[in-house]
Design an enzyme around this catalytic site. Structure first.
Site, mmCIF file in Angstrom:
data_model
loop_
_atom_site.group_PDB
_atom_site.id
_atom_site.type_symbol
_atom_site.label_atom_id
_atom_site.label_comp_id
_atom_site.label_asym_id
_atom_site.label_seq_id
_atom_site.Cartn_x
_atom_site.Cartn_y
_atom_site.Cartn_z
ATOM 1 N N ARG A 49 0.784 -1.583 -0.327
ATOM 2 C CA ARG A 49 0.023 -0.364 0.201
ATOM 3 C C ARG A 49 1.093 1.549 0.475
ATOM 4 N NH1 ARG A 49 -1.608 2.033 4.530
ATOM 5 N NH2 ARG A 49 -2.645 -0.057 5.853
ATOM 6 N N TYR A 102 -15.133 17.191 -16.371
ATOM 7 C CA TYR A 102 -15.354 15.839 -15.751
ATOM 8 C C TYR A 102 -16.867 15.970 -14.842
ATOM 9 C CZ TYR A 102 -15.425 10.515 -15.398
ATOM 10 O OH TYR A 102 -15.736 9.662 -15.324
ATOM 11 N N ASP A 174 -5.485 18.917 -14.879
ATOM 12 C CA ASP A 174 -6.399 17.500 -15.437
ATOM 13 C C ASP A 174 -6.122 17.359 -16.918
ATOM 14 O OD1 ASP A 174 -7.349 15.046 -16.436
ATOM 15 O OD2 ASP A 174 -9.214 15.285 -14.213
ATOM 16 N N LYS A 199 -7.285 6.502 -18.992
ATOM 17 C CA LYS A 199 -7.282 6.788 -21.071
ATOM 18 C C LYS A 199 -6.263 7.137 -21.133
ATOM 19 C CE LYS A 199 -11.226 7.782 -18.399
ATOM 20 N NZ LYS A 199 -11.572 9.213 -17.649
HETATM 21 C C1 PLP Z 1 -12.147 9.713 -16.835
HETATM 22 C C2 PLP Z 1 -11.801 11.440 -15.544
HETATM 23 C C3 PLP Z 1 -11.305 11.399 -14.855
HETATM 24 C C4 PLP Z 1 -11.547 9.909 -13.593
HETATM 25 O O1 PLP Z 1 -10.782 9.111 -14.226
HETATM 26 P P1 PLP Z 1 -11.337 7.985 -13.378
HETATM 27 O O2 PLP Z 1 -9.881 7.500 -13.519
HETATM 28 O O3 PLP Z 1 -12.379 7.078 -14.268
HETATM 29 O O4 PLP Z 1 -11.575 8.033 -12.382
HETATM 30 C C5 PLP Z 1 -10.754 12.655 -14.209
HETATM 31 N N1 PLP Z 1 -10.653 13.466 -15.335
HETATM 32 C C6 PLP Z 1 -11.487 13.397 -16.761
HETATM 33 C C7 PLP Z 1 -10.857 14.215 -18.080
HETATM 34 C C8 PLP Z 1 -11.306 12.260 -17.221
HETATM 35 O O5 PLP Z 1 -11.561 11.886 -18.186
#
Ligand code: PLP
Length: 387
Positions: A49, A102, A174, A199
């Site tokens: 962890r 998001y 982000d 992603k």
């Molecule tokens: C998918 C996404 C998230 C969240 O991520 P997860 O891996 O699904 O928890 C946050 N910000 C953006 C821009 C995203 O596309």
């Protein structure tokens, strides 16, 4: 800091680092625990962890790619955002976030703010007055998401970081949509970079993961402590898979973008397409900022469908090479209806405020041959047009 380009860092991190058998690709360590050499002598890794060799290598790859000093890899992008706010804000502190962020980020911040964990202000960060008003309240943290999801709005990172720093706030970007191949927020003044590695970073739609990358080693240490404290860290297997996915990041991003660039002119000619949102288009309001701060425009785009609801359904159902699914950034092309899928948690009012209509469709352009993708779109538009 590495002197190499992102594609090189992505391929080389950890290669030939195995000291036991000289495996070229670093092995996976699934063990939950590690022996202490002797009483009182703490090893580099003791319990998974808090740390693991595979997660450590992935963290190195990610902070080198973003030009940061440290990183904490988490079990999803949402937990990366949750870790960031858990570590740095309390009940009296304000977070400024984009009004069109998001959907899951919106839900997380909104729900935790309603419980009294912190305060949040969702603002249109492309509106200078709204930004000035929010910053006057002296937020502790500012989150930027650029290009935004799903309307690919562009925020000037350098300018907002300067303004936020003047009031003592720290800024996270982000960077999920562009990856460090196309945008490096720390170079533009950001204190943190956050990714849903689910992603483009992993890129194969087979691992859920996230990361917070820090500009300073001190912030990385703080986040690592919190990551262990709240149990937000990623697993060895997911870390191994994500590093494997990252190896091809440079090549993937290039083809993703090339294909988006071939599909855009095709979409512009369609009678069933109204507005198209992509920062490469000269009439996109963020075009000039994107040109200044991005090394590429990326392959996420959205458009307003010009037909009836029935035609919209027929169009989506006729597509063979675009899967109707949430998520983005994988090798496979996707189509998404944000209002009823990724962004439904926002509720109708917030959707309207963010400008997300029920006719908006979002495409994630994958790595299939672009000509095949265009043929597929063409037959689906024809099917919808025949109604
Ligand atoms: C998918 C996404 C998230 C969240 O991520 P997860 O891996 O699904 O928890 C946050 N910000 C953006 C821009 C995203 O596309």
């Amino acid at each position: 800091m590495s002197k190499h380009h992102p594609a090189t860092i992505a391929v080389r991190t950890g290669i030939e680092s195995d000291t036991q058998h000289h495996a070229v690709v670093p092995p996976i360590y699934l063990s939950t625990n590690y022996g202490f050499p002797e009483f009182g002598e703490v090893p580099q890794y003791d319990y998974t962890r808090s740390g693991n060799p595979n997660r450590g290598l992935l963290e190195t790859a990610l902070f080198e790619l973003e030009g940061g000093e440290g990183a904490v890899v988490t079990n999803c992008g949402t937990s990366a955002l949750n870790l960031w706010v858990s570590a740095f804000v309390g009940p009296d502190d304000l977070i400024v976030a984009p009004h069109d962020c998001y959907g899951g980020t919106y839900r997380l911040f909104n729900t935790r703010a309603n419980k009294g964990d912190f305060k949040v202000a969702f603002v249109d960060q492309t509106d200078p007055d709204a930004v000035a008003q929010a910053l006057a309240k002296k937020p502790k943290l500012v989150l930027i998401e650029t290009p935004s999801n799903p309307l690919v709005r562009v925020v000037d990172i350098e300018e907002l970081c300067q303004k936020a720093h003047q009031v003592g706030a720290k800024v996270a970007v982000d960077n999920t949509f562009l990856t460090p191949v196309f945008q490096k927020p720390i170079e533009l003044g950001a204190d943190f970079v956050i990714h849903s590695t689910t992603k483009f970073i992993n890129g194969h739609s087979d691992v859920i993961g996230g990361v917070v990358i820090t500009k300073t080693a001190a912030d990385a240490e703080e986040l690592a402590w919190w990551g262990n404290c709240i149990g937000a860290t990623g697993t060895p297997f997911d870390s191994y898979m994500t590093l494997r996915g990252i190896r091809t990041l440079g090549a993937r991003m290039r083809v993703h973008e090339e294909s988006a660039n071939s599909i855009l002119p095709f979409l512009q000619k369609q009678s069933l397409v109204n507005a198209i949102y992509h920062p490469s288009l000269p009439d996109h309001p963020g075009h000039d900022i994107a040109k200044k701060q991005q090394r590429g425009f990326g392959s996420m785009l959205s458009f307003e469908f010009a037909g009836s609801e029935e035609q919209l359904k027929a169009f989506i159902n006729a597509l063979q090479l675009f899967s109707l699914a949430e998520s983005l950034g994988g090798v496979e092309s996707l189509i998404c209806h944000p209002a009823t899928m990724t962004h439904r948690a926002m509720g109708e009012e917030a959707l309207a405020e963010a400008g997300v209509s029920h006719k908006l469709l979002r495409l994630s352009i994958g790595l299939e041959e672009a000509a095949d993708l265009i043929d597929d779109l063409e037959q689906a538009f024809a099917a919808a047009g025949a109604l």
